[in-house]
Design an enzyme around this catalytic site. Structure first.
Site, PDB file in Angstrom:
ATOM      1  N   HIS A  49      49.661  48.720  28.754  1.00 27.10           N
ATOM      2  CA  HIS A  49      50.264  48.135  29.949  1.00 27.10           C
ATOM      3  C   HIS A  49      51.091  46.883  29.657  1.00 27.10           C
ATOM      4  O   HIS A  49      51.964  46.525  30.452  1.00 27.10           O
ATOM      5  CB  HIS A  49      49.183  47.800  30.963  1.00 27.10           C
ATOM      6  CG  HIS A  49      48.468  49.009  31.483  1.00 27.10           C
ATOM      7  ND1 HIS A  49      49.098  50.009  32.165  1.00 27.10           N
ATOM      8  CD2 HIS A  49      47.161  49.374  31.398  1.00 27.10           C
ATOM      9  CE1 HIS A  49      48.227  50.955  32.487  1.00 27.10           C
ATOM     10  NE2 HIS A  49      47.056  50.590  32.038  1.00 27.10           N
ATOM     11  N   GLU A 154      38.011  57.798  31.673  1.00 29.57           N
ATOM     12  CA  GLU A 154      38.753  57.329  32.844  1.00 29.57           C
ATOM     13  C   GLU A 154      39.019  58.412  33.883  1.00 29.57           C
ATOM     14  O   GLU A 154      39.751  58.156  34.851  1.00 29.57           O
ATOM     15  CB  GLU A 154      40.086  56.717  32.393  1.00 29.57           C
ATOM     16  CG  GLU A 154      39.916  55.547  31.432  1.00 29.57           C
ATOM     17  CD  GLU A 154      41.217  54.847  31.117  1.00 29.57           C
ATOM     18  OE1 GLU A 154      41.452  53.758  31.658  1.00 29.57           O
ATOM     19  OE2 GLU A 154      42.008  55.405  30.317  1.00 29.57           O
ATOM     20  N   ASP A 180      40.797  53.021  36.543  1.00 25.67           N
ATOM     21  CA  ASP A 180      41.406  54.344  36.519  1.00 25.67           C
ATOM     22  C   ASP A 180      40.412  55.427  36.917  1.00 25.67           C
ATOM     23  O   ASP A 180      40.786  56.427  37.534  1.00 25.67           O
ATOM     24  CB  ASP A 180      41.988  54.645  35.136  1.00 25.67           C
ATOM     25  CG  ASP A 180      43.353  54.011  34.928  1.00 25.67           C
ATOM     26  OD1 ASP A 180      43.874  53.403  35.877  1.00 25.67           O
ATOM     27  OD2 ASP A 180      43.888  54.116  33.814  1.00 25.67           O
TER      28      ASP A 180
END
Length: 259
Positions: A49, A154, A180
């Protein structure tokens, strides 16, 4: 030439907890120094990210070698080569998101461990040896034993497959990416939802059965973090530079505005 110890992996193998300082916006050698000064064990350099390059991530990893924190990177599942390049240039662990199947886990191990455990290519002695390694076979065996590999759980698919994932040789930890996971469950942000609690319990049991360390990410409150830690979570992401800065700056601004 002795390899630099992986203090985070040593703590986890000793049954202790290791907490991580997420890096999203910081750059340069100050990142690891700030994390160490704040009492963290490892830095979580987020290449999934964050916008940092391999070069920037590696510079932080090299600096961290002498700062008392373990440099660990997260690379995207479809960019494992970035994790390999970081390992060649100072990283001492890799976290990979969205490990949904045992095949995903095995692919990760193949990428990041030297033969016979994997198929990682030897790029010469890294900073962990001060760039002066012993013979290649010794260096590769020592490196395999000193890097930390963590796959992230996730999705509901990953939870359903977690027993097989946890049984994969070469993994050290399975970290639940709680944000997530809640999103893919259709309950975004509900970290205390009964389904999330059940997922934590199932992943914790699989980790215990197969000698893996349970990891926890995305749980930063003081209600659910202790509950999930009680299930065995010891590889814990404590938050990110963004949240730390916002919390400290906001508290200071409130104080000064009230003078």
């Amino acid at each position: 030439m002795a390899i630099t110890p992986n203090h985070t992996l040593d703590k986890l193998r000793a049954g202790k907890t290791a907490i991580g300082f997420g890096i999203h916006h910081l750059r340069g050698p100050v990142a690891g120094a700030l994390a160490a000064a704040s009492g963290f064990d490892w830095i979580f350099i987020d290449m999934e990210h964050g916008a940092m390059s391999v070069d920037q991530a590696s510079a932080m990893c090299v600096a961290a070698q002498g700062q008392g924190v373990t440099p660990i990177v997260r690379c995207c599942r479809d960019a494992l080569f970035e994790g390999t390049r970081c390992l060649d240039n100072g990283a001492m662990g890799v976290v990979v998101p969205h490990i949904d199947t045992a095949e995903d886990a095995a692919e990760m191990v193949r990428a990041f461990r030297f033969p016979p455990q994997g198929m990682r290519s030897w790029g010469g002695p890294p900073i962990q040896y001060g760039y002066r390694a012993p013979d290649t076979a010794t260096a590769q065996a020592e490196t395999n034993a000193h890097i930390l590999l963590c796959g992230m759980i996730e999705t509901p698919e990953a939870v359903a497959n977690v027993e097989a994932i946890a049984a994969t040789p070469g993994l050290d930890s399975l970290m639940i990416g709680t944000s997530d996971l809640t999103a893919t469950m259709g309950i975004a942000g509900q970290i205390g939802h009964p389904d999330v609690q059940a997922a934590y319990a199932r992943v914790a049991a699989a980790c215990a059965a197969h000698g893996k360390v349970l990891g926890m990410g995305g749980v930063y409150d003081e209600v659910w973090a202790p509950k999930y830690a009680a299930l065995g979570a010891r590889f814990i992401l404590g938050g990110s530079d963004h949240s730390f800065l916002m919390a400290g700056a906001s508290a200071r601004a409130r104080f000064l505005a009230g003078l």
